[in-house]
Write an enzyme that holds these catalytic residues in place. Sequence first.
Site, PDB file in Angstrom:
ATOM      1  N   ARG A   1       1.209   8.671  -9.505  1.00  0.00           N
ATOM      2  CA  ARG A   1       0.430   8.348  -8.284  1.00  0.00           C
ATOM      3  C   ARG A   1      -0.173   9.597  -7.655  1.00  0.00           C
ATOM      4  O   ARG A   1      -0.245   9.726  -6.422  1.00  0.00           O
ATOM      5  CB  ARG A   1       1.292   7.615  -7.246  1.00  0.00           C
TER       6      ARG A   1
ATOM      7  N   GLU B   1       4.671   7.185   0.591  1.00  0.00           N
ATOM      8  CA  GLU B   1       3.684   7.085  -0.494  1.00  0.00           C
ATOM      9  C   GLU B   1       2.284   6.932   0.099  1.00  0.00           C
ATOM     10  O   GLU B   1       1.308   7.411  -0.458  1.00  0.00           O
ATOM     11  CB  GLU B   1       4.001   5.881  -1.397  1.00  0.00           C
TER      12      GLU B   1
ATOM     13  N   SER C   1       3.520  -0.284  -1.261  1.00  0.00           N
ATOM     14  CA  SER C   1       4.782   0.465  -1.178  1.00  0.00           C
ATOM     15  C   SER C   1       4.659   1.578  -0.138  1.00  0.00           C
ATOM     16  O   SER C   1       3.747   2.394  -0.207  1.00  0.00           O
ATOM     17  CB  SER C   1       5.116   1.089  -2.523  1.00  0.00           C
TER      18      SER C   1
END
Length: 320
Positions: free
Chosen positions: A184, A313, A240
Site C-alpha cells: 500500500r 492507513e 481500513s
Amino acid sequence: MTPPTGITQALAAPEKLGVHLRRDIALAPYTTMKVGGPADYFATVTSVDQMIGLVRWAQAAALPYFVLGGGSNMLVSDAGIRGLVIHNRCRQVRLEQPPRSAAEAHLFAESGAAMAGVARQSIRDGLTGLEWAVSIPGTLGGAVVGNAGAHGGEIKDRLEAALILNEGGQIVEFHLADLAYAYRDSSLKRRKPLRAGFLPVVLSATFRLAHGDPQEVRARAESYLAHRRRTQPAEPSMGSTFVNPPGDYAGRLIELAGLKGARIDGVEVSSLHANFLVNPGGVGKATAGDVIRLMEQIQTTVQTRLGVALEPEVQLVGEW
Ligand SMILES: Cc1cc2nc3c(=O)[nH]c(=O)nc-3n(C[C@H](O)[C@H](O)[C@H](O)COP(=O)(O)OP(=O)(O)OC[C@H]3O[C@@H](n4cnc5c(N)ncnc54)[C@H](O)[C@@H]3O)c2cc1C
C-alpha cells in the site's frame, strides 16, 4: 486564504481550458467518509488535456494543488484544504488491440476512471489479472499512488507503465522500478499529513493482462464482490483505518480490545468489521474531529491492553 501574487488576475485562465473554478466548496460529499471542510478553490476536470493545463497553470501561479480521486483513502480535516482541489473525472478506458496471436493484452485507462470500472471492463473483455479490483472504491490514480490491492492481487502485479505529470510540468513515463512499490505504498505516496502542494499527478496507466476463460474470470470477480458484501459495512467509511501490524490484523486487535461498536458522536467502530470506522448519518452528521478522537481512543486502548501500536492507513489531508 489570500491568493498568491498574480492569482487574482490569473483566475480567469482555467475558463479557457473549459474548467470552472469555484470557491469554498465543502469536500465532505466528495469523500467516502462524508466528512471534511472546504477547499479554497475547487475544479473538476474531465479530460487529460484539462488536467495538464490546470496543473501547469497552478504550478506557474504558485497555487498549491491537491488531486482528489474517489476520496476513499483519506480523512479531510474540518478546516479543509488551502489551495486548489482538482476533482479528477478523466475516465476513458480502452483495450489496446494486441496482435491476434499475442498472449497478453494491454488495457489503458485515464486516472479518474473508477478502478472497479477498469476491472469490469477487463472482465467483459475476457481478460484476467484485475478481478481483485472489482470491489475497490476510488479511482485508478488513487490505486496507482497507493498500490491498492485485495484478494491476493495488487496494482504492481499488472502495471505496465503510468504517465505522470511531474512537479516541473513535464509528462514522463514511469515503470515499476520508478514507483518503488511496497505494501500500500509507492514513491508517489507520502506518509505524513497531506496538504496541497506541487506533487506529481498520475494521468493514466496501462495494465498487462492475460486472456482468460471468460466464465472463470466472471465467477472469480463475483465471489470477491460477494465476500465484500458479507464482511464489510455498507455505511460511509474510509475502508481500513489502520495498517495490519506484521502477522496480525488490526480489526482482530480492535475487537479483542473490546472496541467493536464504540462511538464518538456521529462516528462508530463498525460492528461488522472493527477496522472500519463508519459514519452512518452521512454528510453533516459527523466531523473529522470525531473520527480523529475515535482513532486516538482505539490506538491508546489497543496499546494499553494488547501492547500493539496501530498506525493509520488512511491519509490525513488538509489543515489539522
Ligand atoms: C469501503 C472501502 C474499502 C476499501 N478496500 C480497499 C482494499 O481492499 N484495498 C485497498 O488497497 N484499498 C481499499 N480501500 C481504500 C481505497 O479505496 C484505495 O486506497 C483507493 O485506491 C483510493 O483511491 P481514490 O481515488 O479514492 O484516492 P483518494 O482517496 O482520492 O486519494 C488518495 C491519495 O492519492 C492521491 N491521488 C489520487 N489520485 C491521484 C492522481 N491521479 N495523481 C496523483 N495523486 C493522486 C490523492 O492526492 C491522495 O493523496 C477501501 C476504501 C473503502 C472506503
